[in-house]
Motif scaffolding. Structure first.
Motif, PDB file in Angstrom:
ATOM      1  N   ARG A  62      69.878  65.330  51.536  1.00  0.00           N
ATOM      2  CA  ARG A  62      71.184  65.790  51.664  1.00  0.00           C
ATOM      3  C   ARG A  62      72.264  64.645  52.126  1.00  0.00           C
ATOM      4  N   VAL A  63      71.724  63.925  53.180  1.00  0.00           N
ATOM      5  CA  VAL A  63      71.894  62.922  53.758  1.00  0.00           C
ATOM      6  C   VAL A  63      73.105  61.638  52.721  1.00  0.00           C
ATOM      7  N   ARG A  64      72.951  61.692  52.071  1.00  0.00           N
ATOM      8  CA  ARG A  64      73.097  60.565  51.350  1.00  0.00           C
ATOM      9  C   ARG A  64      73.802  61.063  50.208  1.00  0.00           C
ATOM     10  N   ARG A  65      73.749  62.352  49.992  1.00  0.00           N
ATOM     11  CA  ARG A  65      74.652  63.270  49.187  1.00  0.00           C
ATOM     12  C   ARG A  65      76.430  63.813  49.587  1.00  0.00           C
ATOM     13  N   LYS A  66      76.098  63.583  51.710  1.00  0.00           N
ATOM     14  CA  LYS A  66      76.825  63.663  52.230  1.00  0.00           C
ATOM     15  C   LYS A  66      76.661  65.591  52.376  1.00  0.00           C
ATOM     16  N   ALA A  67      76.183  65.892  52.463  1.00  0.00           N
ATOM     17  CA  ALA A  67      75.799  67.541  52.293  1.00  0.00           C
ATOM     18  C   ALA A  67      75.309  67.702  53.888  1.00  0.00           C
ATOM     19  N   LEU A  68      74.743  66.865  54.716  1.00  0.00           N
ATOM     20  CA  LEU A  68      74.809  66.494  56.301  1.00  0.00           C
ATOM     21  C   LEU A  68      74.866  65.118  57.007  1.00  0.00           C
ATOM     22  N   VAL A  73      70.460  66.046  62.158  1.00  0.00           N
ATOM     23  CA  VAL A  73      71.248  66.840  61.839  1.00  0.00           C
ATOM     24  C   VAL A  73      71.899  67.457  63.622  1.00  0.00           C
ATOM     25  N   THR A  74      73.246  66.563  63.459  1.00  0.00           N
ATOM     26  CA  THR A  74      73.400  66.927  64.920  1.00  0.00           C
ATOM     27  C   THR A  74      74.123  67.870  65.135  1.00  0.00           C
ATOM     28  N   ARG A  75      75.086  68.539  63.917  1.00  0.00           N
ATOM     29  CA  ARG A  75      75.973  69.632  62.945  1.00  0.00           C
ATOM     30  C   ARG A  75      75.194  70.329  63.565  1.00  0.00           C
ATOM     31  N   ARG A  76      75.616  71.658  65.247  1.00  0.00           N
ATOM     32  CA  ARG A  76      74.321  72.816  64.564  1.00  0.00           C
ATOM     33  C   ARG A  76      74.974  73.748  63.777  1.00  0.00           C
ATOM     34  N   GLU A  77      75.914  73.708  62.959  1.00  0.00           N
ATOM     35  CA  GLU A  77      75.956  74.676  62.058  1.00  0.00           C
ATOM     36  C   GLU A  77      75.661  74.599  60.866  1.00  0.00           C
ATOM     37  N   ASP A  78      75.376  73.138  60.718  1.00  0.00           N
ATOM     38  CA  ASP A  78      74.166  72.636  59.491  1.00  0.00           C
ATOM     39  C   ASP A  78      72.915  72.931  59.564  1.00  0.00           C
ATOM     40  N   ARG A  79      72.787  73.864  60.421  1.00  0.00           N
ATOM     41  CA  ARG A  79      70.820  73.695  60.764  1.00  0.00           C
ATOM     42  C   ARG A  79      70.343  75.307  60.157  1.00  0.00           C
ATOM     43  N   PRO A  80      71.102  76.024  60.587  1.00  0.00           N
ATOM     44  CA  PRO A  80      70.169  77.143  59.666  1.00  0.00           C
ATOM     45  C   PRO A  80      70.115  77.165  58.203  1.00  0.00           C
ATOM     46  N   LEU A  81      70.331  76.211  57.301  1.00  0.00           N
ATOM     47  CA  LEU A  81      70.057  76.317  56.058  1.00  0.00           C
ATOM     48  C   LEU A  81      69.152  75.367  56.307  1.00  0.00           C
TER      49      LEU A  81
END
Length: 208
Positions: A62-68, A73-81
């Motif tokens: 997902r990082v490679r696809r720029k989804a994270l 996963v530093t951003r808290r808003e990214d963490r639930p998924l």
């Protein structure tokens, strides 16, 4: 502004500690070690895959696809998924362990990981809990519970890793402390009860 220039961060001890004690690394090493100690290295590898390797591979993809933003996963808003995806991997592992009669120690480790993930995930909706510290404390607690209470000595690893997470500006001291409490409590009690008479220190286990 980032207080650490990119070149300095690459060479700094805070970055080395952050990468060396990343959750997926700790879970992988802990699972392999527990599997070997209970005489089931194959299930140790399977547990390492379900708890650490597969979830981290999905995050990296997902990082490679720029989804994270990054592999931590530093951003808290990214963490639930991300947490939901990890939970799916852990549940799949748990079902496989039950159906294929994996060693009970590894099954308890997986249950503890799921409980810790749920508690830390719920807490992170309000506070950005440090998963680095939660996982490290949790794995130490599992090894202390399942093998020998002497593994509690590994808690001395937590202060430098917590310092690194604060130093790198990913967490506050409160967030690292909360991670430590969640990890230790869930790691020790989240896996369920051991059979009576199975005190780990009576089995002669030692830290290799």
């Amino acid at each position: 502004m980032d207080p650490h220039p990119r070149g300095d961060r690459r060479a700094g001890p805070e970055v080395i500690l952050t990468e060396a004690f990343a959750p997926w690394v700790v879970l992988t090493v802990g699972s392999l070690h527990l599997g070997r100690r209970v005489g089931s290295p194959g299930w140790g590898l399977a547990t390492a895959s379900g708890l650490g390797l597969v979830p981290q591979a999905a995050i990296a993809w997902r990082v490679r696809r720029k989804a994270l933003s990054d592999h931590h996963v530093t951003r808290r808003e990214d963490r639930p998924l991300v947490i939901a995806g990890i939970a799916g991997s852990v549940v799949t592992l748990m079902v496989a362990q039950r159906r294929r009669e994996a060693p009970p120690e590894l099954r308890r480790m997986t249950r503890a990981a799921l409980v810790a993930l749920g508690v830390a995930g719920a807490a992170t909706t309000r506070v950005k809990v440090s998963f680095h510290i939660a996982v490290l404390a949790g794995v130490i607690a599992v090894l202390a519970r399942e093998l020998s209470h002497r593994y509690w000595r590994l808690l001395t690893l937590i202060p430098p890793v917590a310092w690194a997470r604060v130093r790198i500006d990913h967490h506050t001291p409160v967030e690292t402390a909360l991670g430590g409490v969640i990890g230790a409590v869930c790691g020790y009690w989240g896996g369920g009860r051991r059979p009576a008479g199975s005190d780990p220190d009576t089995r002669g286990a030692t830290i290799d």
